[in-house]
Design an enzyme around this catalytic site. Sequence first.
Site, short mmCIF file in Angstrom:
data_model
loop_
_atom_site.label_atom_id
_atom_site.label_comp_id
_atom_site.label_asym_id
_atom_site.label_seq_id
_atom_site.Cartn_x
_atom_site.Cartn_y
_atom_site.Cartn_z
CG ASP A 198 -14.53 -7.42 -1.43
OD1 ASP A 198 -13.33 -7.64 -1.48
OD2 ASP A 198 -15.14 -8.69 -1.19
CB SER A 199 -17.78 -11.01 -3.68
OG SER A 199 -16.78 -11.76 -2.96
CB CYS A 225 -2.25 -14.39 -1.33
SG CYS A 225 -3.78 -14.76 -1.49
CG ASP A 230 -5.00 -8.20 -2.55
OD1 ASP A 230 -4.29 -9.20 -2.99
OD2 ASP A 230 -5.10 -7.73 -1.64
NE ARG A 271 -2.70 -1.46 3.41
CZ ARG A 271 -2.97 -2.77 3.69
NH1 ARG A 271 -4.14 -3.56 3.00
NH2 ARG A 271 -2.80 -3.47 4.88
CB ALA A 328 -13.67 -9.04 -9.08
N1 SAH Z 1 -6.85 -5.79 -0.85
C1 SAH Z 1 -7.51 -6.31 0.26
C2 SAH Z 1 -7.47 -7.72 0.50
C3 SAH Z 1 -8.11 -8.55 -0.38
S1 SAH Z 1 -8.41 -10.22 0.06
C4 SAH Z 1 -6.79 -5.20 1.41
O1 SAH Z 1 -5.60 -5.00 1.02
O2 SAH Z 1 -7.50 -5.25 2.33
C5 SAH Z 1 -9.42 -10.69 -1.18
C6 SAH Z 1 -11.03 -10.28 -1.39
O3 SAH Z 1 -11.58 -10.82 -2.63
C7 SAH Z 1 -11.78 -10.47 -0.20
O4 SAH Z 1 -12.42 -9.40 0.37
C8 SAH Z 1 -13.10 -11.33 -0.77
O5 SAH Z 1 -14.31 -10.97 -0.33
C9 SAH Z 1 -12.99 -10.73 -2.26
N2 SAH Z 1 -13.59 -11.71 -3.19
C10 SAH Z 1 -13.46 -13.20 -3.24
N3 SAH Z 1 -14.00 -13.72 -4.29
C11 SAH Z 1 -14.23 -12.46 -5.04
C12 SAH Z 1 -15.10 -12.38 -6.48
N4 SAH Z 1 -15.27 -13.39 -7.20
N5 SAH Z 1 -15.34 -11.06 -6.72
C13 SAH Z 1 -15.03 -9.95 -5.97
N6 SAH Z 1 -14.36 -10.15 -4.56
C14 SAH Z 1 -14.27 -11.18 -4.28
#
Ligand code: SAH
Length: 402
Positions: free
Chosen positions: A256-257, A346, A306, A218, A286
Amino acid sequence: MAPSEQALPSVVLKSGRDRSVRARHPRLFSGAIKLTEGKPRDGNVVDVRANTGEWLARGIINQQAQIAVRLLTWDNNEIIDDQFWVRCVARAVTSRERDPLLSHTNARRLIFGESDGLPGVIADDYAGHIVLQLSTLAAANARTPIVDALTHHAAALSVTERNDDERMRHEHLKDHSGAVFGTAPSGLLQIQENDQRYLVDIAAGQKTGFYLDQRENRARLAPYCHGAAVLNVFSYTGAFGIVAAAHGAARVVNIDSSADALHTAEANVRLLKDSPCTFEYVLADAFEEIRRRRSAGEKFDIVILDPPKFAHSPDQIDRAVRAYKDLNRLGLGLVNPGGLLATFSCSGVIDPALFQKAVFSAAVEADRDVQAIARLSQASDHPILLSFPESEYLKGLLCRVL
Ligand code: SAH
């Protein structure tokens, strides 16, 4: 009596299977074991010996798990007792206290499992309130000394245990969550990370509540954000977007979902007070949302991708690489010429070189030239133990998209 003379049960390795133990890899798989002597019960301390009988290491056995022994020491004089766990916790906490990258933050990972010599122990400190995960039998049996050490050495106000279901299943551990020391605040807790404030739900948020591992990434992205339109895909509680706004971004779109995550993202934006940045919160898948915005001809100066772990085990690597490639191809299509893509994985089983190949394939398919201007990794409170390459899991590329 010296520890080497103690009648500890032993596991004896098959011939030629001692290399990883000698190289201090902390996991001993059941397939490497020739025989077990002294009838250890699961959770007992055992000595690990080469086929020749030579003493190699000491650890804790769980015969129900594929990882049969969690190795804890390679020093024959070291005894695995309560003091052992206390020493390891104290060392981990002290190393965070001395880390200058953590001096402006009160939320940090105090213990990162094997990397800190504590297999199965995760401890995240949120402004003095610690969230603990104990996902191996060895760690679960050491709950009392670990919690005592955290309260003593990290001056914890509270310790709350949360389950890591995926890992606990492998060790056949039962549910164990709730307060173990003190009282955690109900509702959202405020933390400070560098110059930003965030709200964290330590009881019900994802993982332990916040993605601490992205702290340095970040900060790395921040200087590029002035005046930018930022698409923060897989935003969780919007942390990348908050940093972007605090560094002059004009517009942030969080996708986000999880509705809960987006609600917290809105609360985080309220902490920013007078930011002129405009925010959008999009509850959607997403992939679908990016496709939709591409069809609408939208462009952004910065796109952040991410996603959650796409590969949990080696047999999922091929499918995951395809998913990373598709996601990055879609994301690249939304970046203005000369803009940035910050893209992450990750999945521990996907190494940085393979991830870079996936992004490269995405660039070819998207018909864009892409320059990596930084390779990104996990923050310093998630150290990578060289004898345990599996501890490197977060990788990313900060790319300029031509
Ligand atoms: N970038 C964030 C962490 C992301 S973790 C930070 O810095 O805090 C991954 C995220 O993806 C989670 O919040 C999860 O809810 C979301 N997620 C999982 N599958 C998804 C999808 N198909 N579409 C959108 N979001 C999704």
